[in-house]
Write a protein that holds these residues in place. Structure first.
Motif, PDB file in Angstrom:
ATOM      1  N   LEU A   1      36.802  29.330  49.641  1.00 15.70           N
ATOM      2  CA  LEU A   1      35.665  28.887  48.937  1.00 15.70           C
ATOM      3  C   LEU A   1      36.361  27.833  48.128  1.00 15.70           C
ATOM      4  CD1 LEU A   1      33.985  32.185  48.094  1.00 15.70           C
ATOM      5  CD2 LEU A   1      33.206  30.226  49.607  1.00 15.70           C
ATOM      6  N   ARG A   2      37.435  28.148  47.535  1.00 16.17           N
ATOM      7  CA  ARG A   2      38.306  27.110  46.641  1.00 16.17           C
ATOM      8  C   ARG A   2      38.605  25.633  47.347  1.00 16.17           C
ATOM      9  NH1 ARG A   2      39.212  29.062  41.802  1.00 16.17           N
ATOM     10  NH2 ARG A   2      39.342  31.437  41.488  1.00 16.17           N
ATOM     11  N   ALA A   3      38.692  25.996  48.733  1.00 14.07           N
ATOM     12  CA  ALA A   3      39.192  24.709  49.383  1.00 14.07           C
ATOM     13  C   ALA A   3      38.130  24.045  49.949  1.00 14.07           C
ATOM     14  CB  ALA A   3      40.026  25.050  50.893  1.00 14.07           C
ATOM     15  N   LEU A   4      36.811  24.351  49.686  1.00 19.21           N
ATOM     16  CA  LEU A   4      35.555  23.913  50.450  1.00 19.21           C
ATOM     17  C   LEU A   4      35.145  22.690  49.572  1.00 19.21           C
ATOM     18  CD1 LEU A   4      33.787  24.449  52.646  1.00 19.21           C
ATOM     19  CD2 LEU A   4      32.263  25.819  51.365  1.00 19.21           C
ATOM     20  N   PRO A   5      35.107  22.707  48.057  1.00 19.13           N
ATOM     21  CA  PRO A   5      34.925  21.317  47.495  1.00 19.13           C
ATOM     22  C   PRO A   5      35.538  20.191  48.060  1.00 19.13           C
ATOM     23  CG  PRO A   5      35.192  23.250  45.840  1.00 19.13           C
ATOM     24  CD  PRO A   5      35.441  23.647  47.256  1.00 19.13           C
TER      25      PRO A   5
ATOM     26  N   CYS B   1      44.928  42.509  48.416  1.00 17.33           N
ATOM     27  CA  CYS B   1      44.180  41.924  47.172  1.00 17.33           C
ATOM     28  C   CYS B   1      44.670  40.751  46.610  1.00 17.33           C
ATOM     29  CB  CYS B   1      43.674  42.914  46.145  1.00 17.33           C
ATOM     30  SG  CYS B   1      42.947  44.611  46.732  1.00 17.33           S
ATOM     31  N   GLY B   2      45.407  39.958  47.204  1.00 18.31           N
ATOM     32  CA  GLY B   2      46.277  38.793  46.507  1.00 18.31           C
ATOM     33  C   GLY B   2      45.151  37.641  46.163  1.00 18.31           C
ATOM     34  N   GLY B   3      45.305  37.159  45.010  1.00 16.24           N
ATOM     35  CA  GLY B   3      44.341  36.057  44.573  1.00 16.24           C
ATOM     36  C   GLY B   3      43.320  36.826  43.920  1.00 16.24           C
ATOM     37  N   VAL B   4      43.160  37.889  44.055  1.00 17.60           N
ATOM     38  CA  VAL B   4      41.761  38.336  43.352  1.00 17.60           C
ATOM     39  C   VAL B   4      41.703  38.650  41.906  1.00 17.60           C
ATOM     40  CG1 VAL B   4      39.810  40.156  43.471  1.00 17.60           C
ATOM     41  CG2 VAL B   4      40.994  39.409  45.541  1.00 17.60           C
ATOM     42  N   PRO B   5      40.936  38.304  40.937  1.00 13.77           N
ATOM     43  CA  PRO B   5      41.340  38.581  39.558  1.00 13.77           C
ATOM     44  C   PRO B   5      41.420  40.187  39.335  1.00 13.77           C
ATOM     45  CG  PRO B   5      39.340  37.178  39.695  1.00 13.77           C
ATOM     46  CD  PRO B   5      39.985  37.447  41.177  1.00 13.77           C
ATOM     47  N   ALA B   6      42.198  40.242  38.198  1.00 16.18           N
ATOM     48  CA  ALA B   6      42.626  41.802  37.903  1.00 16.18           C
ATOM     49  C   ALA B   6      41.318  42.563  37.360  1.00 16.18           C
ATOM     50  CB  ALA B   6      43.340  41.788  36.788  1.00 16.18           C
ATOM     51  N   ALA B   7      40.293  42.036  36.802  1.00 23.48           N
ATOM     52  CA  ALA B   7      38.860  42.693  36.382  1.00 23.48           C
ATOM     53  C   ALA B   7      38.414  43.225  37.629  1.00 23.48           C
ATOM     54  CB  ALA B   7      37.972  41.755  35.771  1.00 23.48           C
ATOM     55  N   CYS B   8      38.598  42.735  38.815  1.00 26.21           N
ATOM     56  CA  CYS B   8      37.961  43.140  40.109  1.00 26.21           C
ATOM     57  C   CYS B   8      38.529  44.335  40.655  1.00 26.21           C
ATOM     58  CB  CYS B   8      37.647  41.881  41.231  1.00 26.21           C
ATOM     59  SG  CYS B   8      36.666  40.611  40.623  1.00 26.21           S
ATOM     60  N   LEU B   9      39.964  44.414  40.376  1.00 26.37           N
ATOM     61  CA  LEU B   9      40.706  45.420  40.918  1.00 26.37           C
ATOM     62  C   LEU B   9      40.672  46.807  40.494  1.00 26.37           C
ATOM     63  CD1 LEU B   9      43.894  43.258  41.236  1.00 26.37           C
ATOM     64  CD2 LEU B   9      42.035  43.537  42.832  1.00 26.37           C
ATOM     65  N   HIS B  10      40.006  47.086  39.195  1.00 25.78           N
ATOM     66  CA  HIS B  10      40.092  48.406  38.592  1.00 25.78           C
ATOM     67  C   HIS B  10      38.652  49.031  38.380  1.00 25.78           C
ATOM     68  CE1 HIS B  10      44.252  47.699  37.897  1.00 25.78           C
ATOM     69  NE2 HIS B  10      43.912  46.618  37.333  1.00 25.78           N
TER      70      HIS B  10
ATOM     71  N   ARG C   1      30.070  34.762  43.089  1.00 26.88           N
ATOM     72  CA  ARG C   1      29.983  34.160  41.535  1.00 26.88           C
ATOM     73  C   ARG C   1      31.004  32.772  41.873  1.00 26.88           C
ATOM     74  NH1 ARG C   1      30.427  39.114  37.212  1.00 26.88           N
ATOM     75  NH2 ARG C   1      28.404  40.010  37.648  1.00 26.88           N
ATOM     76  N   LEU C   2      32.051  32.835  42.594  1.00 25.63           N
ATOM     77  CA  LEU C   2      32.941  31.746  42.941  1.00 25.63           C
ATOM     78  C   LEU C   2      32.297  30.846  43.588  1.00 25.63           C
ATOM     79  CD1 LEU C   2      36.002  30.565  42.437  1.00 25.63           C
ATOM     80  CD2 LEU C   2      36.340  31.730  44.710  1.00 25.63           C
ATOM     81  N   ALA C   3      31.655  31.108  44.431  1.00 22.97           N
ATOM     82  CA  ALA C   3      30.745  29.983  45.381  1.00 22.97           C
ATOM     83  C   ALA C   3      29.878  29.351  44.276  1.00 22.97           C
ATOM     84  CB  ALA C   3      30.055  30.695  46.355  1.00 22.97           C
ATOM     85  N   HIS C   4      28.970  30.124  43.566  1.00 23.30           N
ATOM     86  CA  HIS C   4      28.162  29.228  42.694  1.00 23.30           C
ATOM     87  C   HIS C   4      29.091  28.508  41.591  1.00 23.30           C
ATOM     88  CE1 HIS C   4      24.348  30.903  43.965  1.00 23.30           C
ATOM     89  NE2 HIS C   4      24.962  32.186  44.143  1.00 23.30           N
TER      90      HIS C   4
END
Length: 416
Positions: free
Chosen positions: A235-239, A121-130, A280-283
């Motif tokens: 996704l972060r590299a795509l822009p 789960c590297g790089g995923v916000p903590a809110a998604c992990l619990h 959400r990140l893509a948007h």
């Protein structure tokens, strides 16, 4: 998993060649060798009864439970057992059954779960992990992909695999990453290097050719449904790619995130937090319209997907010798990958493709992608060099000969 050959031999429907690439390739190369009798067993708990069939001189068994492996050894009386899938319960069952019968057991590893679990789960916000109690209740009714549940599963599989390797006497792997893991987890085992053989379809036919993609290059990602494969960093590299090529497309092989309409979307968002995060990140990044999912692809469709792309990208946080990278290299498609695990053993950066340093470094990933796409030859020289390297690494005859020699060496040493 049930191999496509096993499904066909046993009369099961939908035996598509979507997975099992290295097993399919190695089996194809091994079968028919003089003096070698092959029996392949797959454990499939969803099957209610044991199935058996023969195809191309190989006997296949599909077993509903791992406990059937011991009786199968008694029935078939092999000289040696070769174990694949070290992290699963069936692996421990086979190891125990082989030990009870003093049968030599060769353990094949394809990377180690310890590393996968550490980077899941590297790089995923903590809110998604619990997950919350409500999330877990919903998951019990409609199985989802809760990340804390996945982490617990990966940790358990890592412990199971470590326990098995700690008792292993013979281990085969592919890369320096494998060898280092075996040194730590199986210090008493003898290590045998043997490269993997890929699906036969990727050794023949048309190779990749650079095309004039104008403002619309196609990036191909082989998997994106769990964070280990690192879609979020891509996704972060795509822009940065879109600033130079505004019509670029990212194609992701596999199913798109589950969506059953606006009424169920809040429930599915809770059950699939990584997919929710990536959507959400893509948007937020303004790249959502450039992301396309292909659906599951069999070997022929996956081959065409490589040929239709302009660059293959593998930003995984943990890999050993990924089939997808080997297949892309065999076809001559220029590749960009993270410099992790066993990947540097497969591809020389700058000569056969580009490797970037830390998997979560979106800027470095973007720079590597842009470098390939902006190359005057469209990356053709990198792709050709990768093709040459892959033909050697994944040579079916050479790898089958190596594996047969490993079997012979073990048998000459006698039973444990």
């Amino acid at each position: 998993m049930v191999l496509p050959q096993a499904a066909r031999a046993c009369g099961l429907a939908a035996a598509s060649d979507v997975s099992g690439g290295w097993l399919t390739g190695q089996l194809t190369a091994l079968r028919g060798r003089p003096g070698l009798r092959l029996t392949v067993a797959c454990v499939a708990p969803r099957q209610r009864r044991a199935l058996c069939g023969t195809l191309d001189g190989v006997q296949y068994h599909i077993l509903p439970q791992a406990g059937a492996l011991g009786p199968l050894l008694d029935e078939t009386e092999p000289d040696l057992a070769h174990l694949w899938g070290t992290e699963y319960a069936a692996a421990a069952a086979l190891q125990q059954a082989a030990a009870a019968r003093r049968l030599p057991l060769l353990v094949g590893i394809q990377g180690v779960m310890r590393d996968c679990a550490a980077h899941l789960c590297g790089g995923v916000p903590a809110a998604c992990l619990h997950s919350t109690p409500l999330d877990r209740l919903l998951d019990s009714l409609i199985p989802g992909a809760l990340l804390d549940k996945a982490q617990a599963d990966f940790d358990a599989l890592a412990r199971s695999e470590a326990a098995l390797l700690g008792q292993a006497r013979y281990v085969t792997g592919r890369t320096g990453f494998d060898r280092r893991a075996v040194t730590e987890l199986a210090p008493e085992a003898r290590y045998f290097p043997c490269n993997e053989t890929l699906r036969p379809l990727f050794y023949t036919g048309t190779l990749w050719h650079a095309r004039d993609f104008g403002s619309a290059p196609v990036l191909l990602l082989p998997q994106g449904n769990y964070p280990l494969k690192n879609l979020h960093t891509l996704l972060r590299a795509l822009p940065a790619v879109l600033r130079r090529w505004p019509d670029a497309v990212l194609r992701i092989a596999g199913w798109p995130p589950v969506d059953k309409g606006p009424l169920l979307r809040p429930v599915l968002d809770r059950l699939f937090p990584y997919q929710r995060y990536c959507r959400r990140l893509a948007h937020e990044l303004g790249v959502a319209e450039h992301v396309r999912y292909t659906g599951p692809l069999d070997a022929a469709a996956m081959r065409q997907a490589y040929l239709d792309a302009d660059v293959f990208v593998l930003p995984s946080q943990s890999e050993n010798s990924p089939n997808s990278l080997g297949e892309a290299m065999l076809l001559g498609l220029p590749c960009v990958a993270s410099c992790t695990g066993g990947i540097p053993d497969m591809l020389q950066s700058g000569a056969e493709g580009l490797l970037y340093g830390k998997p979560l470094d979106a800027e470095a990933l973007a720079q590597s992608l842009c470098a390939v796409l902006a190359a005057p030859d469209g990356g053709a020289a990198l792709g050709q060099a990768a093709h040459t390297r892959a033909l050697h690494t994944h040579d079916p005859a050479a790898n089958a000969e190596t594996l047969a020699a490993i079997y012979k060496t073990i048998l000459q040493e006698g039973a444990p």
